[in-house]
Design an enzyme around this catalytic site. Structure first.
Site, PDB file in Angstrom:
ATOM      1  N   LYS A 128       9.598  -1.999   5.640  1.00  0.00           N
ATOM      2  CA  LYS A 128      10.616  -3.049   5.773  1.00  0.00           C
ATOM      3  C   LYS A 128      10.999  -3.622   4.394  1.00  0.00           C
ATOM      4  CE  LYS A 128       8.018  -5.633   8.455  1.00  0.00           C
ATOM      5  NZ  LYS A 128       6.776  -4.812   8.506  1.00  0.00           N
ATOM      6  N   ARG A 183      -1.258   0.781  -1.201  1.00  0.00           N
ATOM      7  CA  ARG A 183      -0.236  -0.070  -1.839  1.00  0.00           C
ATOM      8  C   ARG A 183      -0.847  -0.924  -2.954  1.00  0.00           C
ATOM      9  NH1 ARG A 183       3.339  -3.891   1.892  1.00  0.00           N
ATOM     10  NH2 ARG A 183       1.286  -4.588   2.575  1.00  0.00           N
ATOM     11  N   ARG A 191      -4.066  -6.398  11.748  1.00  0.00           N
ATOM     12  CA  ARG A 191      -2.605  -6.625  11.679  1.00  0.00           C
ATOM     13  C   ARG A 191      -1.865  -5.679  12.627  1.00  0.00           C
ATOM     14  NH1 ARG A 191      -1.784  -5.587   5.617  1.00  0.00           N
ATOM     15  NH2 ARG A 191       0.441  -5.841   6.009  1.00  0.00           N
ATOM     16  N   ARG A 194      -3.043  -6.250  -2.258  1.00  0.00           N
ATOM     17  CA  ARG A 194      -2.829  -7.455  -1.454  1.00  0.00           C
ATOM     18  C   ARG A 194      -4.101  -7.788  -0.685  1.00  0.00           C
ATOM     19  NH1 ARG A 194       2.746  -7.415   1.959  1.00  0.00           N
ATOM     20  NH2 ARG A 194       1.419  -7.927   3.735  1.00  0.00           N
ATOM     21  N   ARG A 245       8.706 -12.389  14.767  1.00  0.00           N
ATOM     22  CA  ARG A 245       7.512 -11.595  15.052  1.00  0.00           C
ATOM     23  C   ARG A 245       6.912 -11.936  16.408  1.00  0.00           C
ATOM     24  NH1 ARG A 245       5.826 -10.306   9.504  1.00  0.00           N
ATOM     25  NH2 ARG A 245       3.889  -9.189   9.549  1.00  0.00           N
TER      26      ARG A 245
HETATM   27  P1  AP5 Z   1       6.440  -1.806   2.500  1.00  0.00           P
HETATM   28  O1  AP5 Z   1       7.903  -1.622   2.297  1.00  0.00           O
HETATM   29  O2  AP5 Z   1       5.709  -2.773   1.643  1.00  0.00           O
HETATM   30  O3  AP5 Z   1       6.150  -2.075   4.060  1.00  0.00           O
HETATM   31  P2  AP5 Z   1       6.405  -3.365   4.951  1.00  0.00           P
HETATM   32  O4  AP5 Z   1       6.884  -2.879   6.273  1.00  0.00           O
HETATM   33  O5  AP5 Z   1       7.241  -4.350   4.230  1.00  0.00           O
HETATM   34  O6  AP5 Z   1       4.882  -3.841   5.086  1.00  0.00           O
HETATM   35  P3  AP5 Z   1       4.207  -5.263   4.941  1.00  0.00           P
HETATM   36  O7  AP5 Z   1       2.726  -4.974   4.875  1.00  0.00           O
HETATM   37  O8  AP5 Z   1       4.765  -6.047   3.833  1.00  0.00           O
HETATM   38  O9  AP5 Z   1       4.590  -5.862   6.283  1.00  0.00           O
HETATM   39  P4  AP5 Z   1       3.875  -6.930   7.095  1.00  0.00           P
HETATM   40  O10 AP5 Z   1       4.857  -7.092   8.166  1.00  0.00           O
HETATM   41  O11 AP5 Z   1       2.484  -6.663   7.529  1.00  0.00           O
HETATM   42  O12 AP5 Z   1       3.647  -8.080   6.018  1.00  0.00           O
HETATM   43  P5  AP5 Z   1       4.347  -9.466   5.790  1.00  0.00           P
HETATM   44  O13 AP5 Z   1       4.346  -9.684   4.340  1.00  0.00           O
HETATM   45  O14 AP5 Z   1       5.608  -9.596   6.546  1.00  0.00           O
HETATM   46  O15 AP5 Z   1       5.751  -0.366   2.364  1.00  0.00           O
HETATM   47  C1  AP5 Z   1       4.337  -0.212   2.416  1.00  0.00           C
HETATM   48  C2  AP5 Z   1       3.900   0.858   1.390  1.00  0.00           C
HETATM   49  O16 AP5 Z   1       4.456   2.110   1.753  1.00  0.00           O
HETATM   50  C3  AP5 Z   1       4.377   0.574  -0.036  1.00  0.00           C
HETATM   51  O17 AP5 Z   1       3.384   0.978  -0.945  1.00  0.00           O
HETATM   52  C4  AP5 Z   1       5.624   1.458  -0.171  1.00  0.00           C
HETATM   53  O18 AP5 Z   1       5.836   1.866  -1.503  1.00  0.00           O
HETATM   54  C5  AP5 Z   1       5.278   2.632   0.725  1.00  0.00           C
HETATM   55  N1  AP5 Z   1       6.472   3.205   1.350  1.00  0.00           N
HETATM   56  C6  AP5 Z   1       7.555   2.557   1.872  1.00  0.00           C
HETATM   57  N2  AP5 Z   1       8.448   3.439   2.364  1.00  0.00           N
HETATM   58  C7  AP5 Z   1       7.918   4.679   2.167  1.00  0.00           C
HETATM   59  C8  AP5 Z   1       8.362   6.006   2.463  1.00  0.00           C
HETATM   60  N3  AP5 Z   1       9.525   6.235   3.082  1.00  0.00           N
HETATM   61  N4  AP5 Z   1       7.546   7.036   2.112  1.00  0.00           N
HETATM   62  C9  AP5 Z   1       6.365   6.809   1.495  1.00  0.00           C
HETATM   63  N5  AP5 Z   1       5.896   5.571   1.182  1.00  0.00           N
HETATM   64  C10 AP5 Z   1       6.656   4.535   1.516  1.00  0.00           C
HETATM   65  O19 AP5 Z   1       3.293 -10.465   6.486  1.00  0.00           O
HETATM   66  C11 AP5 Z   1       2.039 -10.726   5.955  1.00  0.00           C
HETATM   67  C12 AP5 Z   1       1.359 -11.830   6.754  1.00  0.00           C
HETATM   68  O20 AP5 Z   1       2.135 -13.042   6.658  1.00  0.00           O
HETATM   69  C13 AP5 Z   1       1.228 -11.584   8.271  1.00  0.00           C
HETATM   70  O21 AP5 Z   1       0.079 -10.831   8.587  1.00  0.00           O
HETATM   71  C14 AP5 Z   1       1.168 -13.015   8.808  1.00  0.00           C
HETATM   72  O22 AP5 Z   1      -0.109 -13.588   8.612  1.00  0.00           O
HETATM   73  C15 AP5 Z   1       2.155 -13.758   7.905  1.00  0.00           C
HETATM   74  N6  AP5 Z   1       3.522 -13.741   8.446  1.00  0.00           N
HETATM   75  C16 AP5 Z   1       4.635 -13.193   7.842  1.00  0.00           C
HETATM   76  N7  AP5 Z   1       5.711 -13.355   8.628  1.00  0.00           N
HETATM   77  C17 AP5 Z   1       5.300 -14.022   9.736  1.00  0.00           C
HETATM   78  C18 AP5 Z   1       5.964 -14.456  10.912  1.00  0.00           C
HETATM   79  N8  AP5 Z   1       7.276 -14.231  11.126  1.00  0.00           N
HETATM   80  N9  AP5 Z   1       5.219 -15.094  11.855  1.00  0.00           N
HETATM   81  C19 AP5 Z   1       3.900 -15.348  11.670  1.00  0.00           C
HETATM   82  N10 AP5 Z   1       3.212 -14.937  10.579  1.00  0.00           N
HETATM   83  C20 AP5 Z   1       3.913 -14.280   9.611  1.00  0.00           C
END
Ligand code: AP5
Ligand code: ZN
Length: 214
Positions: A13, A127, A171, A160, A88
């Site tokens: 994402k 990552r 997660r 991270r 979410r």
């Molecule tokens: P990346 O693009 O970083 O993936 P992502 O989907 O953004 O993953 P996140 O881990 O950031 O998502 P998340 O939803 O768990 O975390 P968030 O920060 O929202 O890609 C991942 C890796 O793969 C990278 O190394 C990238 O280079 C690689 N990659 C990407 N595309 C690729 C491809 N095509 N081929 C190969 N490699 C590739 O949330 C974190 C925490 O915050 C949650 O657990 C929760 O506690 C809190 N939180 C955030 N939002 C909310 C909400 N709305 N409600 C409640 N709690 C929340």
């Protein structure tokens, strides 16, 4: 264009949102990035969120809904936005609908990305990010780096807090229980655009653009 990027942790994402910013000239609203910044700056909201985030649980709905409501009111969101990691839960999606309708706006597309669990684990455990500028790296995928310093600013590369395998598994379970129901929610609203997240970053981006007919 008003977009939501939906999908499990590690599906890409954040990676895809960065490319969409350039393409459409609209901001990314990542609740994860906003919360991590609050934790780093030791704000009261950060202190409240930290325990939830470190264990891989969701931060309470009212906290994230407040963040997004405030962010959507800012000037740079007026011509569009990319929501990354929000909503979410069903209550978050309901609240978003109400906030947007109060602003005379609505969501145009919900892009739902998916890849298999083994790939998600590989992406997340490998990552790395620059502690200084936030630039992303991966131990296997381009731009690839196992350790060392950032190419852009020589900052230290770090993992991270929530990218430890045990936390990742939590997660993913939280995603299945609380977030996956949004696929049916947005399908019923006629907004869901399903895109395969496996493939090159550029290939996935092209599929997203085709899905939103841009
Ligand atoms: P990346 O693009 O970083 O993936 P992502 O989907 O953004 O993953 P996140 O881990 O950031 O998502 P998340 O939803 O768990 O975390 P968030 O920060 O929202 O890609 C991942 C890796 O793969 C990278 O190394 C990238 O280079 C690689 N990659 C990407 N595309 C690729 C491809 N095509 N081929 C190969 N490699 C590739 O949330 C974190 C925490 O915050 C949650 O657990 C929760 O506690 C809190 N939180 C955030 N939002 C909310 C909400 N709305 N409600 C409640 N709690 C929340
Ligand atoms: Zn850097």
């Amino acid at each position: 264009m008003n977009l939501i990027l939906l999908g499990p942790p590690g599906v890409g994402k954040g990676t895809q949102a960065k490319l969409l910013i350039d393409r459409f000239g609209i901001p990314q609203i990542s609740t994860g990035d906003i919360l991590r910044a609050a934790v780093k700056e030791l704000t009261p909201m950060g202190a409240k969120a930290k325990g939830f985030m470190d264990s891989g649980a969701l931060v309470p709905d009212e906290v994230v809904i407040g963040i997004v409501e405030e962010r959507l009111a800012q000037a740079d969101c007026q011509k569009g936005f990319i929501l990354d990691g929000f909503p979410r839960t069903v209550p978050q999606a309901d609240a978003l609908g109400q906030v947007l309708s109060g602003m005379g706006k609505s969501i145009d597309h919900v892009v739902s990305l998916s890849v298999d669990k083994a790939e998600l684990l590989k992406r997340l455990t490998g990552r790395r990010a620059c502690a200084n500028c936030g630039a992303g790296y991966h131990v296997d995928f381009a731009p690839s780096k196992v350790a060392g310093v950032c190419d852009a600013c020589s900052g230290q590369l770090v993992q991270r807090e929530d990218d430890k395998e045990e936390t990742i598994l939590n997660r993913l379970a939280v995603y299945e229980a609380q977030t996956a129901p949004l696929i049916a929610y947005y399908q019923a609203a006629g907004l869901l655009r399903s895109v395969d997240g496996l493939g090159t970053v550029e290939g996935v981006q092209a599929d997203i653009l085709a899905a939103v007919q841009a």
